[in-house]
Write a protein that holds these residues in place. Structure first.
Motif, short mmCIF file in Angstrom:
data_model
loop_
_atom_site.label_atom_id
_atom_site.label_comp_id
_atom_site.label_asym_id
_atom_site.label_seq_id
_atom_site.Cartn_x
_atom_site.Cartn_y
_atom_site.Cartn_z
N PRO A 1 0.83 -1.21 0.00
CA PRO A 1 0.00 0.00 0.00
C PRO A 1 0.87 1.26 0.00
CG PRO A 1 -0.69 -1.51 1.74
CD PRO A 1 0.59 -2.04 1.18
N ASN A 2 0.36 2.33 -0.56
CA ASN A 2 1.09 3.60 -0.60
C ASN A 2 1.09 4.31 0.74
OD1 ASN A 2 2.00 3.59 -3.22
ND2 ASN A 2 0.18 4.57 -4.02
N ARG A 3 0.10 4.06 1.57
CA ARG A 3 0.00 4.78 2.84
C ARG A 3 0.06 3.81 4.01
NH1 ARG A 3 -2.53 10.07 2.13
NH2 ARG A 3 -2.87 10.32 -0.09
N ILE A 4 0.70 4.27 5.06
CA ILE A 4 0.72 3.52 6.32
C ILE A 4 0.21 4.47 7.38
CG2 ILE A 4 2.15 2.25 7.96
CD1 ILE A 4 4.01 1.57 5.66
N GLN A 5 -1.10 4.48 7.51
CA GLN A 5 -1.76 5.35 8.48
C GLN A 5 -3.13 4.77 8.80
OE1 GLN A 5 -1.71 8.88 6.06
NE2 GLN A 5 -3.79 8.56 5.37
N VAL A 6 -3.85 5.40 9.70
CA VAL A 6 -5.17 4.91 10.09
C VAL A 6 -6.05 4.80 8.86
CG1 VAL A 6 -7.25 5.46 11.41
CG2 VAL A 6 -5.00 5.83 12.43
N GLY A 7 -6.75 3.69 8.75
CA GLY A 7 -7.65 3.43 7.63
C GLY A 7 -7.28 2.14 6.92
N GLU A 8 -7.94 1.91 5.79
CA GLU A 8 -7.67 0.72 4.98
C GLU A 8 -6.94 1.14 3.72
OE1 GLU A 8 -10.81 -2.11 4.37
OE2 GLU A 8 -11.84 -1.42 6.17
N HIS A 9 -5.87 0.42 3.42
CA HIS A 9 -5.05 0.74 2.26
C HIS A 9 -4.69 -0.55 1.54
CE1 HIS A 9 -4.86 4.74 3.91
NE2 HIS A 9 -4.57 4.18 5.07
N GLN A 10 -4.77 -0.52 0.22
CA GLN A 10 -4.60 -1.71 -0.60
C GLN A 10 -3.43 -1.56 -1.56
OE1 GLN A 10 -6.76 -4.52 -0.54
NE2 GLN A 10 -5.23 -5.46 -1.85
N GLY A 11 -2.55 -2.53 -1.56
CA GLY A 11 -1.54 -2.65 -2.59
C GLY A 11 -1.92 -3.83 -3.47
N LYS A 12 -1.15 -4.12 -4.48
CA LYS A 12 -1.49 -5.24 -5.35
C LYS A 12 -1.46 -6.56 -4.59
CE LYS A 12 -0.68 -7.52 -9.67
NZ LYS A 12 0.29 -8.10 -10.55
N VAL A 13 -0.49 -6.74 -3.71
CA VAL A 13 -0.35 -8.00 -2.98
C VAL A 13 -0.75 -7.85 -1.51
CG1 VAL A 13 1.28 -9.77 -2.22
CG2 VAL A 13 1.50 -8.78 -4.51
N PHE A 14 -0.34 -6.78 -0.87
CA PHE A 14 -0.58 -6.61 0.56
C PHE A 14 -1.60 -5.51 0.82
CE2 PHE A 14 3.66 -8.39 0.15
CZ PHE A 14 3.62 -9.43 1.05
N SER A 15 -2.45 -5.77 1.80
CA SER A 15 -3.39 -4.73 2.25
C SER A 15 -3.16 -4.51 3.74
CB SER A 15 -4.84 -5.13 1.97
OG SER A 15 -5.17 -6.31 2.66
N LEU A 16 -3.52 -3.33 4.17
CA LEU A 16 -3.26 -2.92 5.55
C LEU A 16 -4.47 -2.21 6.11
CD1 LEU A 16 -1.24 -2.24 7.90
CD2 LEU A 16 -0.65 -0.21 6.58
N ARG A 17 -4.85 -2.56 7.34
CA ARG A 17 -5.91 -1.84 8.03
C ARG A 17 -5.40 -1.47 9.41
NH1 ARG A 17 -11.07 -4.68 9.93
NH2 ARG A 17 -10.76 -3.83 11.98
N ILE A 18 -5.46 -0.18 9.70
CA ILE A 18 -5.09 0.31 11.03
C ILE A 18 -6.28 1.06 11.58
CG2 ILE A 18 -3.53 1.77 12.35
CD1 ILE A 18 -1.45 1.40 10.13
N ASP A 19 -6.78 0.59 12.71
CA ASP A 19 -7.90 1.25 13.36
C ASP A 19 -7.40 2.41 14.21
OD1 ASP A 19 -9.75 -0.60 12.30
OD2 ASP A 19 -9.31 -2.00 13.93
#
Length: 82
Positions: A15-33
Motif C-alpha cells: 500500500p502507498n500509505r501507512i496510516q489509520v484506515g484501509e489501504h490496498q496494494g497489489k499484494v498486501f493490504s493494511l488496516r489500522i484502526d
C-alpha cells in the motif's frame, strides 16, 4: 531519464500509505484502526498469495520489488527524522 514503459501496477506491491484506515496494494493490504483511548490498535496485514504468484511471474518483478523497498526505506528514514 529513460522512457521505459512499465505495467500500470509497477511499484504497487505494498500500500502507498501507512496510516489509520484501509489501504490496498497489489499484494498486501493494511488496516489500522484509530486508537481507542490509551490502547494502540494492532495493524492488520493481509496478503493475496495468487497476486504474489502473479507478481513473481512478471519479468519486471525484481525491479518493481526493489522500487517498493526503496520507497519503504525512504519513508522510514523520513518518519524517524520528523
Amino acid at each position: 531519464m529513460n522512457n521505459t514503459e512499465h505495467k500500470d501496477c509497477f511499484g504497487t506491491i505494498f500500500p502507498n500509505r501507512i496510516q489509520v484506515g484501509e489501504h490496498q496494494g497489489k499484494v498486501f493490504s493494511l488496516r489500522i484502526d484509530a486508537p481507542a483511548g490509551m490502547m494502540r490498535a494492532r495493524p492488520q496485514i493481509e496478503k493475496d498469495v495468487p497476486q504474489w504468484d502473479d507478481c513473481r511471474e512478471c519479468p519486471e518483478f525484481e525491479s518493481c520489488y526493489r522500487l517498493c523497498m526503496a520507497r519503504i526505506a525512504l519513508e522510514t528514514a523520513v518518519s524517524t527524522n520528523y
